[in-house]
Design a protein around this motif. Structure first.
Motif, PDB file in Angstrom:
ATOM      1  N   LEU A   1      18.129   7.788  -4.494  1.00  0.00           N
ATOM      2  CA  LEU A   1      17.181   8.872  -4.766  1.00  0.00           C
ATOM      3  C   LEU A   1      15.766   8.329  -4.956  1.00  0.00           C
ATOM      4  O   LEU A   1      14.797   8.913  -4.450  1.00  0.00           O
ATOM      5  N   ALA A   2      15.660   7.201  -5.643  1.00  0.00           N
ATOM      6  CA  ALA A   2      14.336   6.598  -5.866  1.00  0.00           C
ATOM      7  C   ALA A   2      13.699   6.185  -4.545  1.00  0.00           C
ATOM      8  O   ALA A   2      12.488   6.363  -4.342  1.00  0.00           O
ATOM      9  N   SER A   3      14.482   5.635  -3.627  1.00  0.00           N
ATOM     10  CA  SER A   3      13.955   5.229  -2.317  1.00  0.00           C
ATOM     11  C   SER A   3      13.430   6.423  -1.541  1.00  0.00           C
ATOM     12  O   SER A   3      12.359   6.364  -0.920  1.00  0.00           O
ATOM     13  N   TYR A   4      14.171   7.520  -1.565  1.00  0.00           N
ATOM     14  CA  TYR A   4      13.765   8.710  -0.821  1.00  0.00           C
ATOM     15  C   TYR A   4      12.467   9.293  -1.366  1.00  0.00           C
ATOM     16  O   TYR A   4      11.534   9.575  -0.609  1.00  0.00           O
ATOM     17  N   ILE A   5      12.395   9.453  -2.682  1.00  0.00           N
ATOM     18  CA  ILE A   5      11.192  10.040  -3.295  1.00  0.00           C
ATOM     19  C   ILE A   5       9.979   9.139  -3.092  1.00  0.00           C
ATOM     20  O   ILE A   5       8.880   9.613  -2.771  1.00  0.00           O
ATOM     21  N   THR A   6      10.179   7.824  -3.253  1.00  0.00           N
ATOM     22  CA  THR A   6       9.064   6.894  -3.086  1.00  0.00           C
ATOM     23  C   THR A   6       8.530   6.910  -1.664  1.00  0.00           C
ATOM     24  O   THR A   6       7.317   6.916  -1.428  1.00  0.00           O
ATOM     25  N   GLY A   7       9.437   6.906  -0.677  1.00  0.00           N
ATOM     26  CA  GLY A   7       9.011   6.941   0.718  1.00  0.00           C
ATOM     27  C   GLY A   7       8.183   8.167   1.035  1.00  0.00           C
ATOM     28  O   GLY A   7       7.239   8.110   1.826  1.00  0.00           O
ATOM     29  N   LYS A   8       8.524   9.304   0.424  1.00  0.00           N
ATOM     30  CA  LYS A   8       7.768  10.537   0.639  1.00  0.00           C
ATOM     31  C   LYS A   8       6.410  10.502  -0.063  1.00  0.00           C
ATOM     32  O   LYS A   8       5.447  11.102   0.407  1.00  0.00           O
ATOM     33  N   ALA A   9       6.345   9.785  -1.188  1.00  0.00           N
ATOM     34  CA  ALA A   9       5.162   9.861  -2.045  1.00  0.00           C
ATOM     35  C   ALA A   9       4.045   8.898  -1.650  1.00  0.00           C
ATOM     36  O   ALA A   9       2.867   9.193  -1.878  1.00  0.00           O
ATOM     37  N   ILE A  10       4.388   7.739  -1.064  1.00  0.00           N
ATOM     38  CA  ILE A  10       3.372   6.693  -0.919  1.00  0.00           C
ATOM     39  C   ILE A  10       2.377   6.953   0.200  1.00  0.00           C
ATOM     40  O   ILE A  10       1.233   6.497   0.138  1.00  0.00           O
ATOM     41  N   GLY A  11       2.775   7.715   1.238  1.00  0.00           N
ATOM     42  CA  GLY A  11       1.847   7.997   2.326  1.00  0.00           C
ATOM     43  C   GLY A  11       1.255   6.734   2.925  1.00  0.00           C
ATOM     44  O   GLY A  11       1.970   5.799   3.271  1.00  0.00           O
ATOM     45  N   GLU A  12      -0.083   6.685   3.016  1.00  0.00           N
ATOM     46  CA  GLU A  12      -0.782   5.503   3.537  1.00  0.00           C
ATOM     47  C   GLU A  12      -1.520   4.749   2.425  1.00  0.00           C
ATOM     48  O   GLU A  12      -2.375   3.908   2.702  1.00  0.00           O
ATOM     49  N   ASN A  13      -1.174   5.034   1.187  1.00  0.00           N
ATOM     50  CA  ASN A  13      -1.897   4.480   0.040  1.00  0.00           C
ATOM     51  C   ASN A  13      -1.370   3.087  -0.286  1.00  0.00           C
ATOM     52  O   ASN A  13      -0.402   2.917  -1.025  1.00  0.00           O
ATOM     53  N   LYS A  14      -2.034   2.067   0.245  1.00  0.00           N
ATOM     54  CA  LYS A  14      -1.583   0.688   0.052  1.00  0.00           C
ATOM     55  C   LYS A  14      -1.671   0.226  -1.412  1.00  0.00           C
ATOM     56  O   LYS A  14      -0.759  -0.438  -1.896  1.00  0.00           O
TER      57      LYS A  14
END
Length: 409
Positions: free
Chosen positions: A267-280
């Motif tokens: 669940l953490a992987s899914y939410i993080t992938g959606k949240a980070i966008g292009e923000n390095k």
């Protein structure tokens, strides 16, 4: 995300799912296999390690070949080889019974050859499929979720299969691989950027300056990826042994318990992938936060090791949350920070380093089973803290709307 890419991404996501099932589902059944095959915990852990060691060596070669000849042309034959490896192990177990250990290892070796050319190529392939950085991050988050979802299912499926026969986990591998082969063959269209053939000398001339220019943050991500997988597979091995030896849980009950912290990771992987966008910068600090949470969870495990089981599981789940937050960020930093022509090779080296962690975790933790809980978990926490320090010092993305080449010097 482009609508017509959803089916392709679904097909691609089956590769890490099936490869994870083909490896992680051995975790809950290793103690039982060790007893059947009359081998030590260290020897049984080699069923995980041999698969990973051969992949470590071959993954960079597969990455280069995928850059030169195309991702799909390398992935499908590799999946077939992995399926054959599972078949070899399964037939050896059926025909030789408790005398099959050596041939099972040989089949796992062959499966590792196939894995080297399948799962690691998924990351650059996702980078090829999408033009927008936010779509790449989202796609990578789905792929990492598929990977971790495979880890969630693995202990349950592994436990269920052993109810049929102890060697059924080996015979399931060709079936898993066949599913991925069919989906890739019919649903995946080769991105137009692939297939550009470059001689090895010309390729080396282009990659060498890349590592001189970006080597600091690249090697940092390689190291952190290895640490994350080392901690994960080491913890899973320890938890599997503890649940069976100390608490008497086995079969589907143990598999379900192992799935709990892995579900948090998924669940953490899914939410993080959606949240980070292009923000390095966000990717960097989420990586730092995830590894720091893992470190604190490992310290907590040293306190709760001999106490309430629920407390122990709470800290394991917290560690899974930390790893689940960090991994999609590392995937995105690697994939979005490298040009398409070199992406396959660079991301394959990253995948190879993750396999180093997978290979080292179970055998090293098995050798430390006689240590005190404090010695084991404080040692693991120190390794996680090394990852935190590496991320803080070596990963320095710049903010703003710059190109991938500029954002990660």
């Amino acid at each position: 995300m482009e609508q017509n890419k959803h089916s392709e991404l679904a097909a691609v996501s089956t590769v890490p799912l099936m490869m994870t099932l083909g490896n992680s589902m051995f975790i809950p059944v290793l103690p039982m296999m060790g007893k059947i095959l009359h081998v030590s915990p260290f020897q049984s852990s080699l069923l995980i390690t041999v698969y990973s060691v051969v992949a470590i060596v071959l993954i960079p070669i597969a990455g280069y070949l995928s850059d030169r000849y195309g991702r799909k042309k390398i992935m499908i034959p590799s999946l077939i080889i992995a399926g054959v490896g599972g078949l070899v192990s399964g037939l050896a177990a059926v025909l030789l019974g408790d005398r099959s250990y050596a041939l099972i290892l040989a089949g796992r070796f062959l499966q590792g050859v196939g894995a080297a050319g399948a799962a690691p190529i998924v990351l650059p392939l996702v980078g090829d499929m999408f033009k927008k950085g936010s779509d790449v991050s989202s796609g990578l988050g789905i792929v990492e979720t598929s990977n971790t979802f495979g880890k969630v299912l693995s202990p349950i499926i592994g436990s269920l299969l052993t109810m049929i026969a102890w060697y059924a986990v080996f015979l399931a591998i060709p079936v898993f691989c066949a599913v991925s082969v069919l989906l890739l063959a019919f649903l995946l269209k080769v991105p137009q950027q692939q297939g550009k053939r470059v001689t090895f000398h010309a390729f080396y001339e282009s990659v060498s300056p890349l590592f001189k220019q970006k080597g600091r943050w690249l090697f940092a991500i390689f190291l952190i990826g290895a640490i994350g997988m080392f901690e994960l597979f080491g913890l899973l091995f320890y938890l599997s042994e503890m649940l069976e030896e100390r608490y008497g849980f086995d079969g589907i009950v143990k598999g379900s318990l192992l799935a709990v912290p892995l579900s948090v990771l998924c669940l953490a992987s899914y939410i993080t992938g959606k949240a980070i966008g292009e923000n390095k910068p966000l990717m960097k600090w989420l990586t730092v936060s995830g590894l720091l949470l893992l470190c604190l969870a490992l310290v907590g495990l040293s306190w709760f090791n001999a106490r309430a089981l629920w407390g122990f599981f709470g800290f394991v789940a917290a560690g899974g949350l930390g790893i689940g937050v960090a991994l999609p960020c590392l995937d995105a930093l690697i994939t979005e920070g490298i040009e398409k022509e070199q992406r396959g090779t660079v991301s394959s080296i990253y995948s190879s380093m993750r396999f180093v962690g997978v290979a080292a975790g179970p055998p090293l933790v098995s050798l430390a089973l006689d240590w005190t809980a404090g010695a084991l978990f404080y040692s693991l926490a120190a390794i996680s803290l090394l990852g935190v320090a590496t991320a803080v010092v070596a990963i320095k993305p710049k903010n703003g709307r710059q190109t991938a080449r500029q954002r990660l010097p």
